[in-house]
Design a protein around this motif. Structure first.
Motif, PDB file in Angstrom:
ATOM      1  N   GLU A 312       0.817  -1.242  -0.018  1.00 59.67           N
ATOM      2  CA  GLU A 312       0.017   0.108  -0.063  1.00 59.67           C
ATOM      3  C   GLU A 312       0.882   1.333   0.066  1.00 59.67           C
ATOM      4  OE1 GLU A 312       0.529  -1.938   2.569  1.00 59.67           O
ATOM      5  OE2 GLU A 312      -0.531  -1.317   4.568  1.00 59.67           O
ATOM      6  N   CYS A 313       2.162   1.257   0.371  1.00 60.94           N
ATOM      7  CA  CYS A 313       2.956   2.375   0.365  1.00 60.94           C
ATOM      8  C   CYS A 313       3.463   2.593  -1.054  1.00 60.94           C
ATOM      9  CB  CYS A 313       4.000   2.273   1.501  1.00 60.94           C
ATOM     10  SG  CYS A 313       5.230   3.733   1.240  1.00 60.94           S
ATOM     11  N   ARG A 314       3.193   3.719  -1.422  1.00 59.84           N
ATOM     12  CA  ARG A 314       3.858   4.037  -2.791  1.00 59.84           C
ATOM     13  C   ARG A 314       5.229   5.144  -2.771  1.00 59.84           C
ATOM     14  NH1 ARG A 314      -1.275   5.762  -6.254  1.00 59.84           N
ATOM     15  NH2 ARG A 314       0.141   5.325  -7.933  1.00 59.84           N
ATOM     16  N   SER A 315       5.842   4.838  -1.765  1.00 57.03           N
ATOM     17  CA  SER A 315       7.106   5.673  -1.688  1.00 57.03           C
ATOM     18  C   SER A 315       8.217   5.386  -2.696  1.00 57.03           C
ATOM     19  CB  SER A 315       7.943   5.393  -0.142  1.00 57.03           C
ATOM     20  OG  SER A 315       8.366   4.035  -0.213  1.00 57.03           O
ATOM     21  N   GLY A 316       7.756   4.202  -3.434  1.00 55.20           N
ATOM     22  CA  GLY A 316       8.964   3.894  -4.399  1.00 55.20           C
ATOM     23  C   GLY A 316       8.678   4.771  -5.621  1.00 55.20           C
ATOM     24  N   GLU A 327      -0.767  12.518  -3.581  1.00 56.74           N
ATOM     25  CA  GLU A 327      -1.525  11.743  -4.548  1.00 56.74           C
ATOM     26  C   GLU A 327      -1.485  10.247  -4.026  1.00 56.74           C
ATOM     27  OE1 GLU A 327      -0.171  14.506  -8.107  1.00 56.74           O
ATOM     28  OE2 GLU A 327       0.874  12.492  -8.054  1.00 56.74           O
ATOM     29  N   CYS A 328      -0.753  10.057  -2.787  1.00 59.59           N
ATOM     30  CA  CYS A 328      -1.094   8.721  -2.354  1.00 59.59           C
ATOM     31  C   CYS A 328      -2.289   8.704  -1.548  1.00 59.59           C
ATOM     32  CB  CYS A 328       0.348   8.335  -1.574  1.00 59.59           C
ATOM     33  SG  CYS A 328      -0.037   6.630  -0.448  1.00 59.59           S
ATOM     34  N   GLU A 329      -3.006   7.352  -1.579  1.00 61.78           N
ATOM     35  CA  GLU A 329      -4.215   7.554  -0.986  1.00 61.78           C
ATOM     36  C   GLU A 329      -3.845   7.477   0.543  1.00 61.78           C
ATOM     37  OE1 GLU A 329      -7.356   4.782  -1.942  1.00 61.78           O
ATOM     38  OE2 GLU A 329      -7.566   6.512  -3.416  1.00 61.78           O
ATOM     39  N   ALA A 330      -3.014   6.943   1.039  1.00 61.05           N
ATOM     40  CA  ALA A 330      -2.802   6.885   2.506  1.00 61.05           C
ATOM     41  C   ALA A 330      -2.439   8.034   2.895  1.00 61.05           C
ATOM     42  CB  ALA A 330      -1.745   5.588   2.801  1.00 61.05           C
ATOM     43  N   PHE A 331      -1.930   9.114   2.129  1.00 63.37           N
ATOM     44  CA  PHE A 331      -1.286  10.097   2.590  1.00 63.37           C
ATOM     45  C   PHE A 331      -2.260  10.999   3.577  1.00 63.37           C
ATOM     46  CE2 PHE A 331      -0.447  14.755   2.558  1.00 63.37           C
ATOM     47  CZ  PHE A 331       0.960  15.001   2.811  1.00 63.37           C
ATOM     48  N   GLY A 332      -1.948  11.345   4.920  1.00 64.28           N
ATOM     49  CA  GLY A 332      -2.523  12.238   5.813  1.00 64.28           C
ATOM     50  C   GLY A 332      -3.742  11.370   6.329  1.00 64.28           C
ATOM     51  N   THR A 334      -4.261   6.979   6.617  1.00 67.43           N
ATOM     52  CA  THR A 334      -3.777   6.179   7.419  1.00 67.43           C
ATOM     53  C   THR A 334      -2.318   6.524   7.733  1.00 67.43           C
ATOM     54  OG1 THR A 334      -3.383   4.893   5.618  1.00 67.43           O
ATOM     55  CG2 THR A 334      -5.333   4.356   6.832  1.00 67.43           C
ATOM     56  N   CYS A 335      -1.478   7.102   6.728  1.00 64.90           N
ATOM     57  CA  CYS A 335      -0.177   7.617   7.002  1.00 64.90           C
ATOM     58  C   CYS A 335       0.107   8.700   7.282  1.00 64.90           C
ATOM     59  CB  CYS A 335       0.613   6.981   5.636  1.00 64.90           C
ATOM     60  SG  CYS A 335       2.161   7.291   5.514  1.00 64.90           S
ATOM     61  N   THR A 336       0.662   8.868   8.799  1.00 66.17           N
ATOM     62  CA  THR A 336       1.069  10.192   9.158  1.00 66.17           C
ATOM     63  C   THR A 336       2.325  10.073   9.788  1.00 66.17           C
ATOM     64  OG1 THR A 336       0.357  10.018  11.168  1.00 66.17           O
ATOM     65  CG2 THR A 336      -1.475  10.692   9.566  1.00 66.17           C
ATOM     66  N   PRO A 340       3.781   6.196  10.608  1.00 62.44           N
ATOM     67  CA  PRO A 340       4.149   6.088   9.214  1.00 62.44           C
ATOM     68  C   PRO A 340       3.986   4.818   8.518  1.00 62.44           C
ATOM     69  CG  PRO A 340       6.009   6.127  10.831  1.00 62.44           C
ATOM     70  CD  PRO A 340       4.870   6.181  11.564  1.00 62.44           C
ATOM     71  N   LEU A 341       3.613   4.790   7.366  1.00 62.61           N
ATOM     72  CA  LEU A 341       3.595   3.425   6.459  1.00 62.61           C
ATOM     73  C   LEU A 341       4.973   3.142   5.753  1.00 62.61           C
ATOM     74  CD1 LEU A 341       0.096   3.287   4.950  1.00 62.61           C
ATOM     75  CD2 LEU A 341       0.994   1.822   6.964  1.00 62.61           C
ATOM     76  N   GLY A 342       5.324   4.380   5.295  1.00 63.27           N
ATOM     77  CA  GLY A 342       6.906   4.084   4.928  1.00 63.27           C
ATOM     78  C   GLY A 342       7.962   5.067   5.059  1.00 63.27           C
ATOM     79  N   ALA A 343       8.990   4.942   5.035  1.00 59.47           N
ATOM     80  CA  ALA A 343      10.152   5.882   5.582  1.00 59.47           C
ATOM     81  C   ALA A 343      10.052   7.105   5.063  1.00 59.47           C
ATOM     82  CB  ALA A 343      11.485   5.071   5.118  1.00 59.47           C
ATOM     83  N   THR A 344       9.563   7.404   3.763  1.00 62.20           N
ATOM     84  CA  THR A 344       9.391   8.859   3.507  1.00 62.20           C
ATOM     85  C   THR A 344       8.431   9.755   4.135  1.00 62.20           C
ATOM     86  OG1 THR A 344       7.759   7.965   1.684  1.00 62.20           O
ATOM     87  CG2 THR A 344       9.877   8.649   1.118  1.00 62.20           C
ATOM     88  N   MET A 345       7.725   9.109   5.176  1.00 62.20           N
ATOM     89  CA  MET A 345       7.021   9.788   6.040  1.00 62.20           C
ATOM     90  C   MET A 345       7.527   9.877   7.333  1.00 62.20           C
ATOM     91  SD  MET A 345       4.157  11.558   6.171  1.00 62.20           S
ATOM     92  CE  MET A 345       2.310  11.081   5.578  1.00 62.20           C
ATOM     93  N   VAL A 346       8.553   9.079   7.623  1.00 59.22           N
ATOM     94  CA  VAL A 346       9.357   9.143   9.110  1.00 59.22           C
ATOM     95  C   VAL A 346      10.384  10.367   9.016  1.00 59.22           C
ATOM     96  CG1 VAL A 346      10.728   8.037  10.650  1.00 59.22           C
ATOM     97  CG2 VAL A 346       8.989   6.631   9.218  1.00 59.22           C
ATOM     98  N   ALA A 351       9.986  13.207   1.276  1.00 59.92           N
ATOM     99  CA  ALA A 351       8.858  13.977   0.633  1.00 59.92           C
ATOM    100  C   ALA A 351       7.674  13.914   1.183  1.00 59.92           C
ATOM    101  CB  ALA A 351       8.866  13.666  -0.827  1.00 59.92           C
ATOM    102  N   CYS A 352       7.241  12.565   1.848  1.00 64.33           N
ATOM    103  CA  CYS A 352       5.852  12.621   2.398  1.00 64.33           C
ATOM    104  C   CYS A 352       5.638  13.527   3.706  1.00 64.33           C
ATOM    105  CB  CYS A 352       5.337  11.213   2.568  1.00 64.33           C
ATOM    106  SG  CYS A 352       5.503  10.268   1.049  1.00 64.33           S
ATOM    107  N   ALA A 353       6.761  13.166   4.444  1.00 63.79           N
ATOM    108  CA  ALA A 353       6.633  13.999   5.642  1.00 63.79           C
ATOM    109  C   ALA A 353       6.800  15.495   5.606  1.00 63.79           C
ATOM    110  CB  ALA A 353       7.973  13.498   6.724  1.00 63.79           C
TER     111      ALA A 353
END
Ligand code: SF4
Lengths: 379, 100
Positions: A312-316, A327-332, A334-336, A340-346, A351-353
């Motif tokens: 489900e994580c589209r960090s790739g 644009e990722c469904e989980a952004f904000g 299920t993923c904050t 974090p679901l992926g390292a780009t949110m950690v 970029a996600c964080a």
């Protein structure tokens, strides 16, 4: 939205922006490679100040983000061992492995310590001869020389209870992989200034020539980034593709020769997996054969841990600039940064964080207040 | 960890056969390895990354960068207590864990 008067030198920023506006005649997509640059761009709203024609794509240059899940799981396995003191930079504490992170290992009794420098870990090894001290050696060409020196010193001083869990990555092979991807939209690169402080610029002319892309060595302060963008756009508009150093106060063409020599002594180039992207040939380093005794993977026999990344994580796609974080469904949702679901949110350089912390307008209203609180506490 | 911060050399000494310096980062003083810039002298500035001086910097640009980092709270981020920071980013449960 940020305003230009928040820049360190608003008059200079305005001049650079005017110059970019005056020279741009059609759309261009530029990738900033370094996570520090991504952080700076989002924090200062640089992408929003630029003319619409100039799009910034956020590249894979956050070492915390690209460290593969498998390596995190190996770190967690080693850190859980009773004889081990596991030392790491603070950024790695909350990177989720499969089911847990270093924070949890510590609360379950693991001896996890945060150090400022790898030499601190070596000192801990010296002071605790009955313990096994492991340092988590991640990062790009900037952290690799300190880690190389630390292993070199361990050997020179006969400190045998020290080892390195290595997951070092190199920028130029990542640029090559990005340019070879069939979906690639990147037309110019802002190369990471501090990586070039160490490595110099010799690796880039061949890439610029082969892919016909301008590569501009850029610092990561707001004005540095505007200058990097200005020079890249100018080249693109003229149909040029050269390597240009827009960060000469910290980058010399030869880099740091002593650091490069140490890298060549301690490490050898190897294939590396990048989280979310997969294996990129020759894209990293491992310890050279004569230093294998200091390789934690070897010492603790964790070579057979293999982990698949969550679907489900589209960090790739985010890391390759194919998708913007929101644009990722989980952004904000299920993923904050707290879950974090992926390292780009950690990592705040992911970029996600960065989007979550500084782009509160794009969030569902209910989450905006939480993001506000986190932005003020994280930074 | 990714941040490279300019600092000013306060003193240089040889320790365990290694060239080390005390370096001032806008008020925070740290031990820094000079093996990669062995001719760096007291009073000079360098870019320092995870405790290693990697490249010389002129005083003017070093000061500007430090000032910027200071204003943005980035020095605190780099040199503050990492457990506290991770905990704050991770929420109350982790904060309690850190105070444990
Ligand atoms: S928002 Fe979360 S789930 Fe989506 S790509 Fe970013 S880290 Fe992965």
């Amino acid at each position: 939205m940020k305003y230009i008067d928040e820049f360190q030198d608003p008059a200079l920023a305005a001049r650079l922006l005017d110059d970019i506006r005056a020279s741009v005649t059609r759309p261009w997509a530029l990738m900033e490679v370094c996570g520090g640059q991504t952080h700076s761009i989002i924090r200062h709203g640089i992408d929003q100040l630029l003319p619409d024609e100039v799009e910034l794509i956020h590249g894979p240059g956050c070492p915390v983000c690209v460290t593969p899940l498998e390596v995190i799981d190996k770190a967690l396995a080693i850190a859980s061992r009773p004889e081990v003191v596991f030392c790491s930079f603070g950024d790695m504490l909350r990177v989720p492995g499969t089911g847990r992170d270093l924070f949890q290992v510590r609360s379950e009794g693991g001896d996890v310590r945060v150090v400022y420098s790898p030499l601190d870990a070596l000192r801990i090894a010296e002071e605790n001869p009955d313990r096994e001290v492991v340092f988590f050696g991640i990062g790009f060409e900037t952290t690799a020389p300190p880690n190389a020196m630390t292993v070199h010193q361990a050997r020179r001083r006969g400190i045998r209870n020290f080892s390195l869990l290595v997951s070092h990555v190199r920028v130029p092979p990542a640029i090559e992989a990005i340019m070879q991807s069939p979906d690639c939209r990147v037309q110019g690169f802002l190369a990471a200034g501090h990586v070039c402080s160490v490595m110099g610029t010799h690796e880039y002319p061949a890439l610029a020539e082969r892919f016909r892309v301008p590569i501009v060595v850029t610092g990561f302060e707001p004005l540095d980034i505007l200058e990097g963008v200005r020079r890249t756009v100018r080249q693109l508009e003229r149909g040029e593709h050269r390597v240009d150093n827009a960060y000469p106060r910290a980058v010399r063409d030869e880099g740091n020769p002593a650091a490069r020599a140490m890298l060549d002594d301690v490490f050898e180039v190897a294939d590396r997996a990048w989280r979310g992207i997969g294996v990129i040939p020759d894209s990293g380093w491992r310890l050279a054969a004569r230093y294998r005794d200091y390789d934690a993977e070897h010492r603790f026999q964790v070579g057979d841990i293999a982990t698949l990344e969550p679907a489900e994580c589209r960090s790739g796609e985010v890391l390759q600039g194919l998708l913007k974080p929101h644009e990722c469904e989980a952004f904000g949702t299920t993923c904050t940064p707290r879950t974090p679901l992926g390292a780009t949110m950690v990592s705040s350089e992911g970029a996600c964080a960065a989007y979550y912390l500084y782009r509160r307008l794009d969030l569902p209203a209910a989450n905006a207040a939480a993001a506000d609180r986190e932005a003020s506490s994280v930074v | 960890m990714c941040l490279a911060v300019p600092g000013r050399v306060l003193g240089v000494e040889e320790r365990d056969g290694t060239r080390m310096a005390t370096v001032d980062f806008g008020g925070v003083v740290k031990e820094v390895c000079l093996e990669y810039l062995p001719d760096l002298e007291v009073g000079e500035y360098a870019i320092v990354h995870v405790g290693f001086a990697l490249q010389r910097l002129d005083e003017e640009s070093a000061r500007r960068t430090l000032e910027l980092f200071e204003n943005l709270g980035m020095l605190q981020e780099e040199f503050g207590d990492p457990w506290e920071q991770a905990a704050r980013a991770g929420g109350e449960d982790l904060a309690r864990e850190v105070r444990r």
